[in-house]
Design a protein around this motif. Structure first.
Motif, PDB file in Angstrom:
ATOM      1  N   TYR A   1       0.821  -1.221   0.000  1.00  0.00           N
ATOM      2  CA  TYR A   1       0.000   0.000   0.000  1.00  0.00           C
ATOM      3  C   TYR A   1       0.848   1.261   0.000  1.00  0.00           C
ATOM      4  N   GLY A   2       2.096   1.166   0.428  1.00  0.00           N
ATOM      5  CA  GLY A   2       2.968   2.327   0.494  1.00  0.00           C
ATOM      6  C   GLY A   2       4.004   2.169   1.587  1.00  0.00           C
ATOM      7  N   LEU A   3       5.077   2.962   1.508  1.00  0.00           N
ATOM      8  CA  LEU A   3       6.163   2.842   2.474  1.00  0.00           C
ATOM      9  C   LEU A   3       5.714   3.153   3.900  1.00  0.00           C
ATOM     10  N   SER A   4       4.806   4.097   4.052  1.00  0.00           N
ATOM     11  CA  SER A   4       4.339   4.444   5.402  1.00  0.00           C
ATOM     12  C   SER A   4       3.664   3.251   6.066  1.00  0.00           C
ATOM     13  N   TYR A   5       2.930   2.454   5.297  1.00  0.00           N
ATOM     14  CA  TYR A   5       2.288   1.256   5.841  1.00  0.00           C
ATOM     15  C   TYR A   5       3.348   0.217   6.244  1.00  0.00           C
ATOM     16  N   VAL A   6       4.376   0.078   5.407  1.00  0.00           N
ATOM     17  CA  VAL A   6       5.429  -0.886   5.709  1.00  0.00           C
ATOM     18  C   VAL A   6       6.163  -0.493   6.989  1.00  0.00           C
ATOM     19  N   ILE A   7       6.539   0.780   7.099  1.00  0.00           N
ATOM     20  CA  ILE A   7       7.269   1.247   8.281  1.00  0.00           C
ATOM     21  C   ILE A   7       6.404   1.114   9.536  1.00  0.00           C
ATOM     22  N   GLY A   8       5.127   1.473   9.424  1.00  0.00           N
ATOM     23  CA  GLY A   8       4.232   1.340  10.571  1.00  0.00           C
ATOM     24  C   GLY A   8       4.086  -0.102  11.017  1.00  0.00           C
ATOM     25  N   SER A   9       3.910  -1.002  10.074  1.00  0.00           N
ATOM     26  CA  SER A   9       3.766  -2.427  10.398  1.00  0.00           C
ATOM     27  C   SER A   9       5.047  -2.981  11.010  1.00  0.00           C
ATOM     28  N   MET A  10       6.191  -2.596  10.433  1.00  0.00           N
ATOM     29  CA  MET A  10       7.477  -3.028  10.965  1.00  0.00           C
ATOM     30  C   MET A  10       7.674  -2.552  12.396  1.00  0.00           C
ATOM     31  N   SER A  11       7.234  -1.329  12.682  1.00  0.00           N
ATOM     32  CA  SER A  11       7.393  -0.771  14.021  1.00  0.00           C
ATOM     33  C   SER A  11       6.549  -1.526  15.039  1.00  0.00           C
ATOM     34  N   VAL A  12       5.325  -1.872  14.656  1.00  0.00           N
ATOM     35  CA  VAL A  12       4.461  -2.661  15.548  1.00  0.00           C
ATOM     36  C   VAL A  12       5.091  -4.027  15.810  1.00  0.00           C
ATOM     37  N   LEU A  13       5.579  -4.662  14.756  1.00  0.00           N
ATOM     38  CA  LEU A  13       6.226  -5.963  14.904  1.00  0.00           C
ATOM     39  C   LEU A  13       7.445  -5.874  15.811  1.00  0.00           C
ATOM     40  N   SER A  14       8.266  -4.842  15.630  1.00  0.00           N
ATOM     41  CA  SER A  14       9.469  -4.680  16.442  1.00  0.00           C
ATOM     42  C   SER A  14       9.134  -4.506  17.916  1.00  0.00           C
ATOM     43  N   ALA A  15       8.068  -3.759  18.204  1.00  0.00           N
ATOM     44  CA  ALA A  15       7.655  -3.578  19.596  1.00  0.00           C
ATOM     45  C   ALA A  15       7.282  -4.921  20.217  1.00  0.00           C
ATOM     46  N   GLY A  16       6.554  -5.741  19.472  1.00  0.00           N
ATOM     47  CA  GLY A  16       6.157  -7.047  19.986  1.00  0.00           C
ATOM     48  C   GLY A  16       7.352  -7.956  20.222  1.00  0.00           C
ATOM     49  N   ILE A  17       8.288  -7.990  19.263  1.00  0.00           N
ATOM     50  CA  ILE A  17       9.476  -8.829  19.403  1.00  0.00           C
ATOM     51  C   ILE A  17      10.309  -8.391  20.607  1.00  0.00           C
ATOM     52  N   SER A  18      10.443  -7.079  20.800  1.00  0.00           N
ATOM     53  CA  SER A  18      11.208  -6.566  21.930  1.00  0.00           C
ATOM     54  C   SER A  18      10.598  -6.990  23.261  1.00  0.00           C
ATOM     55  N   MET A  19       9.282  -6.935  23.363  1.00  0.00           N
ATOM     56  CA  MET A  19       8.600  -7.352  24.590  1.00  0.00           C
ATOM     57  C   MET A  19       8.784  -8.843  24.848  1.00  0.00           C
ATOM     58  N   VAL A  20       8.752  -9.634  23.786  1.00  0.00           N
ATOM     59  CA  VAL A  20       8.972 -11.079  23.928  1.00  0.00           C
ATOM     60  C   VAL A  20      10.384 -11.349  24.436  1.00  0.00           C
ATOM     61  N   ASN A  21      11.368 -10.667  23.878  1.00  0.00           N
ATOM     62  CA  ASN A  21      12.758 -10.869  24.295  1.00  0.00           C
ATOM     63  C   ASN A  21      12.960 -10.538  25.769  1.00  0.00           C
ATOM     64  N   VAL A  22      12.409  -9.406  26.205  1.00  0.00           N
ATOM     65  CA  VAL A  22      12.562  -8.988  27.606  1.00  0.00           C
ATOM     66  C   VAL A  22      11.904  -9.991  28.543  1.00  0.00           C
ATOM     67  N   SER A  23      10.710 -10.440  28.190  1.00  0.00           N
ATOM     68  CA  SER A  23       9.967 -11.338  29.085  1.00  0.00           C
ATOM     69  C   SER A  23      10.601 -12.718  29.167  1.00  0.00           C
ATOM     70  N   VAL A  24      11.029 -13.275  28.035  1.00  0.00           N
ATOM     71  CA  VAL A  24      11.533 -14.649  28.067  1.00  0.00           C
ATOM     72  C   VAL A  24      12.879 -14.745  28.767  1.00  0.00           C
ATOM     73  N   ILE A  25      13.729 -13.720  28.667  1.00  0.00           N
ATOM     74  CA  ILE A  25      15.011 -13.788  29.366  1.00  0.00           C
ATOM     75  C   ILE A  25      14.803 -13.706  30.869  1.00  0.00           C
ATOM     76  N   ASN A  26      13.797 -12.947  31.315  1.00  0.00           N
ATOM     77  CA  ASN A  26      13.482 -12.909  32.749  1.00  0.00           C
ATOM     78  C   ASN A  26      12.899 -14.236  33.218  1.00  0.00           C
ATOM     79  N   ILE A  27      12.025 -14.806  32.412  1.00  0.00           N
ATOM     80  CA  ILE A  27      11.473 -16.123  32.748  1.00  0.00           C
ATOM     81  C   ILE A  27      12.596 -17.142  32.886  1.00  0.00           C
ATOM     82  N   LEU A  28      13.573 -17.051  32.000  1.00  0.00           N
ATOM     83  CA  LEU A  28      14.659 -18.020  31.986  1.00  0.00           C
ATOM     84  C   LEU A  28      15.548 -17.914  33.222  1.00  0.00           C
TER      85      LEU A  28
END
Length: 250
Positions: free
Chosen positions: A127-154
């Motif tokens: 749809y356009g670069l703005s959609y790609v960047i926005g989607s990538m940013s949402v994905l990155s936020a989710g991945i970052s939260m997963v990384n922080v949580s799983v290392i603490n669980i470990l």
């Protein structure tokens, strides 16, 4: 397929050997701890998604239209900066709130956000670069939260004597996910391709990944993160209870 079969057989022999010796390179026995298993599955998926996205987005941003955005190498790299910035902002915030909401809940929320980002990419990546960047940013936020949580669980789910082994095993799973990501991306992009005419005189065309290849990659990764939510919910025992750390030693 033959290499995949060879990998499965070799991995099976390796695991069998590691469980029979006194000082294994990879402490497979730690995976009997449900929290350790869930944390390693989570970090493997985080590595898988990051490295798959790195390859997929490079092709998406640099391929000529209509199969991409026809950006230069430098411009494509600049377009990926928001992913890193979002992770730098999200990780400290996640570290602050994890004791209040719990590592298990944060991991589920992060995985759900990653699924949303991947679904956004699936349906709006052209749809356009703005959609790609926005989607990538949402994905990155989710991945970052997963990384922080799983290392603490470990780290709070193993004894002090096993902490080095557990974090080393976690790095192994992260690298496995990171190795599979580009391999899956490359395989799918090779299977689903389309041709683009780049010159009429002389007639010249090139073959590139089709739009459907990107959609399939993002959908597969979404399904894997949904699986991660199931694994975390069913296996993980919460380590933060009412803001206090409850150590679960293996």
């Amino acid at each position: 397929m033959s290499l995949l079969v060879l990998f499965v057989l070799g991995f099976g022999v390796f695991v069998l050997y590691e469980t029979t010796i006194s000082h294994p390179i990879v402490p497979v026995s730690l995976l009997s701890n449900r929290n350790v298993l869930a944390a390693n599955v989570g970090v493997a998926l985080a590595g898988f998604a990051l490295f798959l996205m790195a390859q997929a987005l490079t092709y998406l941003l640099e391929s000529p239209q209509p199969l991409g955005y026809d950006l230069s190498i430098l411009d494509a790299g600049i377009m990926m900066i928001p992913m890193a910035v979002v992770q730098m902002i999200t990780a400290p915030i996640a570290g602050r709130i994890i004791t209040n909401i719990g590592a298990k809940k944060l991991a589920v929320i992060g995985s759900a956000i990653a699924v949303v980002g991947l679904l956004m990419l699936t349906y709006t990546s052209f749809y356009g670069l703005s959609y790609v960047i926005g989607s990538m940013s949402v994905l990155s936020a989710g991945i970052s939260m997963v990384n922080v949580s799983v290392i603490n669980i470990l780290v709070f789910s193993v004894g002090r004597k096993n902490m080095g082994l557990a974090t080393g095993l976690n790095s192994v799973f992260r690298n496995i996910g990171g190795a599979w990501g580009p391999a899956v991306a490359g395989s799918i992009m090779s299977m689903y391709q389309a041709s683009v005419i780049v010159s009429l005189k002389p007639l010249l065309w090139i073959t590139l990944p089709a739009k459907s290849s990107y959609q399939l990659m993002f959908m597969i990764t979404s399904a894997l993160y949904i699986l991660a939510i199931v694994v975390i919910v069913t296996l993980t025992q919460e380590i933060f209870v009412k803001g206090e750390i409850r150590v679960i030693e293996a």
